[in-house]
Design a protein around this motif. Structure first.
Motif, PDB file in Angstrom:
ATOM      1  N   ALA A 164       0.827  -1.210   0.000  1.00 18.33           N
ATOM      2  CA  ALA A 164       0.000   0.000   0.000  1.00 18.33           C
ATOM      3  C   ALA A 164       0.858   1.255   0.000  1.00 18.33           C
ATOM      4  CB  ALA A 164      -0.929  -0.006   1.210  1.00 18.33           C
ATOM      5  N   ASN A 197       0.951   3.927  -3.220  1.00 23.28           N
ATOM      6  CA  ASN A 197       0.683   5.358  -3.115  1.00 23.28           C
ATOM      7  C   ASN A 197       1.877   6.182  -3.570  1.00 23.28           C
ATOM      8  OD1 ASN A 197      -1.982   5.239  -2.183  1.00 23.28           O
ATOM      9  ND2 ASN A 197      -1.341   4.996  -0.053  1.00 23.28           N
ATOM     10  N   ALA A 253      -7.152   7.187  -6.815  1.00 20.79           N
ATOM     11  CA  ALA A 253      -6.969   6.164  -5.789  1.00 20.79           C
ATOM     12  C   ALA A 253      -7.838   6.534  -4.600  1.00 20.79           C
ATOM     13  CB  ALA A 253      -5.499   6.088  -5.382  1.00 20.79           C
ATOM     14  N   ASN A 281      -7.256   1.625   0.136  1.00 24.77           N
ATOM     15  CA  ASN A 281      -6.323   0.508   0.018  1.00 24.77           C
ATOM     16  C   ASN A 281      -6.588  -0.457   1.160  1.00 24.77           C
ATOM     17  OD1 ASN A 281      -3.781  -1.134  -0.038  1.00 24.77           O
ATOM     18  ND2 ASN A 281      -3.240   0.354  -1.617  1.00 24.77           N
ATOM     19  N   THR A 303      -5.195  -1.266  -4.356  1.00 28.29           N
ATOM     20  CA  THR A 303      -5.728   0.080  -4.450  1.00 28.29           C
ATOM     21  C   THR A 303      -7.157   0.034  -4.977  1.00 28.29           C
ATOM     22  OG1 THR A 303      -3.556   1.079  -4.829  1.00 28.29           O
ATOM     23  CG2 THR A 303      -5.460   2.329  -5.594  1.00 28.29           C
ATOM     24  N   ASN A 332      -8.614   7.836   0.352  1.00 26.75           N
ATOM     25  CA  ASN A 332      -7.614   6.807   0.079  1.00 26.75           C
ATOM     26  C   ASN A 332      -6.863   6.447   1.358  1.00 26.75           C
ATOM     27  OD1 ASN A 332      -5.944   5.094  -1.526  1.00 26.75           O
ATOM     28  ND2 ASN A 332      -4.399   6.706  -1.646  1.00 26.75           N
TER      29      ASN A 332
END
Length: 358
Positions: free
Chosen positions: A119, A123, A148, A151, A243, A272
């Protein structure tokens, strides 16, 4: 929109949210939007994550944008979200991009790649490694703007009605598993099956499938998967940092004033991070309940199985990349970033976690 402007806007949007909490009245909606999702209505983590995002857009816009969320099957089917947002039936879609491999093979890289990015690494690639620009390029022909929107972190390997003691046990296995992970299972002799979330439990219970992956303890327990399978395997080799996405109809976005466009995109970015925090906070508590109260048999995949799956993953990913120019472009960027992240995390995150376990 330039990244610096976006980040400044995200900070301003967060400040605006704090102002709203202090009691400023919201205006009547100027824009009424629909969000269709691939998740069951109000499903913990995923469905509630979509709800949170919709509420956040409303608050940050001071009520100027109202977003109504539709669970899978309410307005369109779970696997019809991409087309619905592309044609403007809804302005927003909440899902995972590996469901849309039929639209573009490259889409899968922005959700999860077997033995790929965590994760944190996902990102980093998206926001500071060129990944988001590539995602926008992939979705542009469909009139969509990706973002996004959550997650799950490292997922579990899945629920099985048979023991996996060797690679041979994967042969003939019918397993619900999407994306590139499904292709890897197929290469190992199994049969991947793509099912929306709402169909997983009855399919596993009836024997239509032998195994399923979904997400992790928090989500899996909500579906009651422990009632349909005995063995719970880890780690989630196929989805190391999945994601989730919120896709936006491009025409609808561009019809908004610039400040509202910024609010929508900023809200997606805030959501996100919030979803990852939610899963991290709740997964272990759910796992302890599954093991200690539901007597789930928690098992680790054997090393030889993981090594074989890793080797097959390298083959599958390379072959997917060769399908077209844009997928190769995404693949090259992804792999380059993964290799850099692996080197750094060998002396940072991984080294620390190893030390903490001594």
């Amino acid at each position: 929109m330039k990244r610096r402007q976006f980040l400044q806007g995200a900070g301003a949007a967060t400040l605006a949210a704090g102002t709203l909490v202090s009691g400023v009245a919201q205006a009547a909606p100027e824009h009424k939007w629909k969000m269709v999702t691939t998740w069951p209505k109000n499903f913990p983590g995923l469905g509630t994550g979509a709800n949170y995002l919709a509420e956040l857009i409303g608050k940050l816009s001071n009520g100027r944008i109202e977003v109504k969320v539709y669970g899978a099957g309410e307005l369109v089917g779970a696997l019809e979200v991409f087309d619905a947002v592309s044609r403007g039936t809804a302005q927003l879609g909440h899902g995972a991009s590996y469901y849309w491999k039929g639209k573009s093979s490259a889409a899968q890289f922005f959700a999860a790649v077997p033995f790929g990015l965590t994760a944190q690494e996902m990102n980093s690639w998206l926001y500071h490694g060129g990944g988001m620009e590539l995602w926008e390029e992939v979705y542009a022909p469909f009139g969509l703007v990706p973002g996004a929107a959550g997650n799950t972190g490292v997922q579990m390997g899945g629920w099985f009605n048979k023991e996996i003691n060797s690679v041979a046990d994967l042969a003939g296995l019918k397993m619900r598993i999407p994306g590139l992970g499904g292709e890897v299972l197929k290469r190992a002799g199994g049969t991947p099956v793509l099912l929306p979330g709402g169909e997983i439990f009855p399919s596993l219970q009836s024997g239509a499938i032998d195994a399923t992956e979904w997400v992790g303890p928090y989500n899996d327990m909500a579906f009651g998967l422990h009632k349909a399978a005995k063995f719970y395997y880890y780690p989630g080799w196929h989805e190391p940092g999945t994601t989730l996405e919120c896709m936006i109809n491009k025409e609808a976005l561009e019809a908004l004033p610039e400040e509202l466009q910024l609010i929508v995109r900023s809200a997606i970015r805030i959501a996100n991070q919030d979803m990852l925090a939610d899963f991290t906070a709740k997964n272990n508590q759910a796992l302890e309940q599954l093991v200690n109260e539901q007597n789930v048999d928690l098992r680790r995949f054997p090393d030889d199985v993981l090594k074989k799956l890793r080797d097959l993953s390298d083959e599958v990913i390379a072959e997917e990349a060769a399908q077209d120019e844009i997928t190769k472009k995404v693949f090259d960027s992804f792999v380059k970033f993964r290799d850099q992240a692996k080197k750094w995390h060998a002396v940072s995150e991984q080294a620390y976690l190893n030390a903490r376990s001594l």
